[in-house]
Structure formats: C-alpha cells, structure tokens
Write a protein that holds these residues in place. Structure first.
Motif, short mmCIF file in Angstrom:
data_model
loop_
_atom_site.label_atom_id
_atom_site.label_comp_id
_atom_site.label_asym_id
_atom_site.label_seq_id
_atom_site.Cartn_x
_atom_site.Cartn_y
_atom_site.Cartn_z
N TRP A 268 72.44 87.16 63.49
CA TRP A 268 73.73 86.57 63.09
C TRP A 268 73.94 86.61 61.59
O TRP A 268 75.10 86.71 61.12
CB TRP A 268 73.82 85.14 63.60
CG TRP A 268 74.12 85.10 65.08
CD1 TRP A 268 73.30 84.79 66.09
CD2 TRP A 268 75.37 85.45 65.68
NE1 TRP A 268 73.91 84.90 67.31
CE2 TRP A 268 75.22 85.31 67.06
CE3 TRP A 268 76.61 85.88 65.17
CZ2 TRP A 268 76.24 85.57 67.97
CZ3 TRP A 268 77.63 86.13 66.08
CH2 TRP A 268 77.46 85.98 67.46
N SER A 269 72.87 86.57 60.83
CA SER A 269 73.04 86.73 59.38
C SER A 269 73.54 88.13 59.06
O SER A 269 74.40 88.31 58.18
CB SER A 269 71.69 86.48 58.68
OG SER A 269 71.25 85.14 58.89
N PHE A 270 73.04 89.09 59.79
CA PHE A 270 73.50 90.46 59.57
C PHE A 270 74.96 90.62 59.96
O PHE A 270 75.75 91.28 59.27
CB PHE A 270 72.63 91.43 60.38
CG PHE A 270 73.06 92.85 60.32
CD1 PHE A 270 72.80 93.63 59.21
CD2 PHE A 270 73.77 93.42 61.37
CE1 PHE A 270 73.22 94.96 59.15
CE2 PHE A 270 74.19 94.73 61.34
CZ PHE A 270 73.92 95.51 60.22
N VAL A 271 75.35 89.99 61.07
CA VAL A 271 76.73 90.09 61.56
C VAL A 271 77.71 89.37 60.63
O VAL A 271 78.80 89.90 60.30
CB VAL A 271 76.85 89.53 62.99
CG1 VAL A 271 78.30 89.43 63.44
CG2 VAL A 271 76.04 90.39 63.96
N LEU A 272 77.36 88.17 60.16
CA LEU A 272 78.29 87.36 59.39
C LEU A 272 78.36 87.75 57.93
O LEU A 272 79.42 87.56 57.28
CB LEU A 272 77.89 85.88 59.52
CG LEU A 272 77.98 85.28 60.94
CD1 LEU A 272 77.46 83.88 60.96
CD2 LEU A 272 79.43 85.32 61.43
#
Length: 336
Positions: free
Chosen positions: A330-334
């Motif tokens: 999710w860090s990569f996505v956001l």
C-alpha cells in the motif's frame, strides 16, 4: 610373666568336596532344585559343576517353569536350535532390556530381516499363572510392513476368566492389580536365534477407562529409536474387567510401538527397532521400568513444548512477514 599364644585348630573334616558326591545325586537332587540365576552362579564354582550345569534338560525345565508358554512344542523345538539351547534362551530372556542409548550400536550393519517374530506371553498373579499364549507374526507382507505394528493375543469378543477376586472398592482393586500382576512378553527371532523380554514385568500405569470402565494395565520398555537421540515406547496393554460375580476377566493383551509424538510405528519401523534390541540390547537383572517410563513421558512433554514454541515463533514470523508485505504494497500504491 610370659604369655604363649597358640593358634586355634580348625577341624577340616574328612576333606570331602563336591567331587566326592556322586554325579547322579548332584544332577537329580541338587541342581534340579536351583533356579536359573543360582544354577548360573553354581556353574562358576568348579569345572565339575560347570560341566553339570550345561545339561540341556536342566535349562529346559527351568525355562518351562519360569515361562510356561515356552513349553509349547513349536517354541521348544525352536529354542533347541539356539547356540546353547535353552541356556542361551534363558540368558537372553530372563534379564530386562536396558534402554540406555549407549547400549545400542546404531551404526552396526543390520542382519538379513527375519521372516517372522514369535511372542511367548505369560501373565502371573502373585506368581501364579493366569494366562499363557504363543503367537506367530509374519513380517514379510506389504500389509505388515506398511500398517501400524500391533500384536493381539485375543480376538475382540474373546475373554479369559481368571481366579482373581475383587478386593475392596475401585482404588483398592487397582492397587491390588498393580502390586500383584506381572507380565512376561518374550519376542523370539527365529532367524537370528535370539530372544528378548520386552515387558517391564510390573505395570508402569494402572487406570480405569473413563468410558468403558475397563481396567488397563500398561507395561513398557523404552528403546532407542531409528535416529540418534530418539526413543520409542514398546508398550504392552492388558485390559480386563470385573465380572458380576467379582472375578477378573482378561479381554485384551496387545503390543504396539509408539513414537515420541504419540504416533504408532508401522511394521517396518517397529521390526528394525525390535530386531536391534533383541540382537544388541544389553540385559540387566533389575531395571526400574516405572521410573524409565516416567522419564520417557517427561522427554515427550519437553519435546512437545519445544515444538509448540517453534510453531509459535514461525507463526509470529509469518504474521510479521504478512504485515510487512501489506504495508509495503500500500505504500507503493499510495506514494508512487
């Protein structure tokens, strides 16, 4: 004043010794009254007694008196083929097996596997025989090698009445059996011409089954497993109950080999362990069977706790790995 000392004289008699006794008297009236241990000790006293004590009939009678099951013609003929006949059989079977890991040479190359094992089983109550049976077990079929190892001496619906009468209430009757009932379970390897007594002689546990109410007496010898540092339990169970008339009936007499995780070993695994014990296990006159069994239970408990800690650690690692992957994704996505 002077004193003079004289040595007391000892009457040496007429110098008679055992050699002065007629051999027929020694054989018929002296040696026949001895048990196996005493006869073995007497054989070391003189060359003449040693020659007399090797008489096969003496040891045949001793074996039959000690274990009535070996008087079975099949077993008696087989024992006659042992290196020293019944004397060899007594030497193998009378002492109990020592379970110390150092007593088993795990690196020793194994001999050709046997085609069958013969069980000679006797149950005594206050040294009086109440049950005796010989059972042959083939060891070559795929069913035996792959199925859990088990030797049953009685059919499921078969019972054997005994003259034992119930004494007192529940706990008193359990104590009665624990103190007075003894088991001998000799396993004979016809291929190697060897035998061993796998029973602890006295029960290591006596308990009443919570559902059926039957009494289960467990006899056990702890043996070295196939791998170093592992042990297995060669357990024998005698199941019985009290009849309405207060007599004890034997309902089950069985043997199994159990691993430290509570699993029952199959025929192939059990055969390797039993053969190794028969051929290479040291014998001891006195072995604290109950104490060894309690040590084994403690080792099982410690092993189970180690496995639970290991599994808990692995669970924590998996959870931590999953959480890390989740936040990384999710860090990569956001924040890309």
């Amino acid at each position: 004043m002077g004193f003079s000392a004289t040595s007391p004289t000892v009457d040496q008699g007429d110098g008679a010794s055992i050699s002065a006794v007629h051999p027929d008297i020694i054989m018929a009236h002296i040696l026949t009254r001895l048990d196996g241990q005493t006869l073995a000790s007497a054989s070391c006293a003189s060359s003449q007694l040693h020659a007399f004590s090797t008489e096969g009939k003496l040891w045949r009678d001793i074996c039959s008196a000690t274990w009535p099951s070996v008087a079975d013609p099949r077993v008696d003929d087989l024992i006659s083929t042992f290196p020293a006949g019944h004397r060899s059989f007594y030497s193998d079977s009378f002492p109990l097996l020592d379970n110390s890991p150092s007593q088993f040479d795990l690196s020793r190359p194994s001999s050709p596997p046997t085609t069958e094992l013969i069980s000679a089983v006797d149950i005594f109550y206050k040294d009086q025989l109440i049950f005796s049976k010989v059972q042959e077990s083939e060891t070559e079929s795929g069913w035996f090698l792959c199925s859990p190892f088990r030797v049953d001496l009685l059919d499921p619906k078969e019972t054997v009445p005994t003259p034992i009468r119930q004494v007192g209430e529940d706990q008193a009757s359990l104590k009665q059996l624990e103190e007075n009932l003894s088991l001998s379970w000799i396993v004979i390897d016809p291929t190697r011409k060897r035998a061993a007594n796998f029973s602890s002689r006295r029960a290591v546990t006596v308990q009443r089954h919570w559902l059926t109410g039957e009494i289960q007496l467990r006899f056990a010898t702890i043996l070295a497993g196939e791998k170093r540092g592992e042990f297995v339990q060669c357990g024998m169970v005698v199941t019985c109950n009290w009849s309405e008339g207060g007599e004890l009936h034997v309902r089950e007499v069985s043997m199994q080999v159990e691993g430290m995780e509570g699993n029952h070993l199959n025929g192939r695994e059990s055969l390797v362990i039993l053969e190794r014990a028969i051929e290479g296990g040291k014998r001891r006159k006195e072995v604290k069977g109950k104490g060894r069994f309690e040590e084994y239970l403690e080792m099982k408990r410690e092993r189970r706790e180690r496995m639970e800690r290991r599994e808990k650690t692995l669970d924590m690692i998996c959870i931590a790995t999953g959480v890390t992957i989740f936040f990384t994704f999710w860090s990569f996505v956001l924040f890309r």
